[in-house]
Design an enzyme around this catalytic site. Structure first.
Site, short mmCIF file in Angstrom:
data_model
loop_
_atom_site.label_atom_id
_atom_site.label_comp_id
_atom_site.label_asym_id
_atom_site.label_seq_id
_atom_site.Cartn_x
_atom_site.Cartn_y
_atom_site.Cartn_z
N SER A 127 0.80 -1.23 0.00
CA SER A 127 0.00 0.00 0.00
C SER A 127 0.83 1.28 0.00
O SER A 127 0.30 2.36 -0.24
CB SER A 127 -0.95 0.01 1.20
OG SER A 127 -0.24 0.12 2.41
N LYS A 164 0.38 4.33 7.18
CA LYS A 164 -0.30 5.17 6.19
C LYS A 164 0.09 6.64 6.39
O LYS A 164 0.69 7.01 7.40
CB LYS A 164 -1.82 5.05 6.32
CG LYS A 164 -2.40 3.68 6.02
CD LYS A 164 -2.34 3.34 4.55
CE LYS A 164 -3.04 2.02 4.23
NZ LYS A 164 -2.32 0.85 4.78
#
Length: 203
Positions: A127, A164
């Site tokens: 990701s 993230k």
């Protein structure tokens, strides 16, 4: 001579660094303090390392440690700090709880900022590939519970930790991946567990 575990390597590297820095070995209590374990736990590691032929210890002498064989990490910078590699970050447990720690790795002291705790987290998935963070990399994290917009953080959502890009919005937190395959995570219940400050990659 048998191979050392990751934790034994870290203990041996710490002993080697202290001897080089000040000319004599650390005490068992100092070893325990460095790794957040009891004196007995430190002693057990010393005896295990001794059995594998890397050092000698003497009974009833806290500093009686003699190196026989160099640490496999001897090529790393002497001024290094061992930090835990966290296998999982779980709600309800301190992040440095023994059951969370899978091994230890050394990081250069230049990464450390005073006494701010650090830990490492193994990256899972793709990701964050657009910012050069790949599956299997080891993320070096500065432990903190606040973050600024645009920082890469470890965030805990329920029982799952994710790496993230952090953004605080008016009524929620937005956690963005750096891979177009993944949509942003929008939540009111994310807990910041630390900020990314470095990366290890094993080839």
């Amino acid at each position: 001579m048998k191979d050392l575990t990751d934790k034994q390597q870290a203990v041996l590297a710490f002993i080697t660094a202290i001897i080089k820095e000040r000319g004599f070995p650390p005490t068992i209590r100092e070893i325990g303090d460095e790794f957040g374990i009891t004196a007995k736990g430190a002693y057990d590691h010393l005896k295990a390392i001794e059995k594998k032929g890397y050092l000698k210890t003497a009974k009833n002498q806290s500093r009686a440690i003699e190196l026989i064989r160099q640490s496999p990490m001897e090529s790393l910078p002497v001024q290094a700090t061992s930090i835990p590699v966290i296998g999982q970050v779980a709600a309800g447990l301190p992040i440095f709880a023994e059951e969370n720690i899978e091994s230890y790795i050394p990081v250069p002291d230049e990464m450390a900022k005073g006494n701010v705790p650090m830990y490492a987290l193994r990256v899972q998935g793709d990701s964050m590939i657009e910012v050069g963070i790949n599956d299997g990399d080891i993320a070096i994290i500065e432990k903190r519970d606040i973050a600024r917009n645009g920082e890469i953080v470890v965030a805990l959502i329920e029982d799952e930790a994710t790496l993230k890009v952090y953004y605080k919005e008016q009524d929620q937190i937005r956690l963005e991946a750096r891979n177009p395959k993944y949509k942003p995570i929008k939540t009111k219940k994310a807990t910041v567990m630390g900020k990314l400050i470095g990366l290890y990659r094993i080839y």
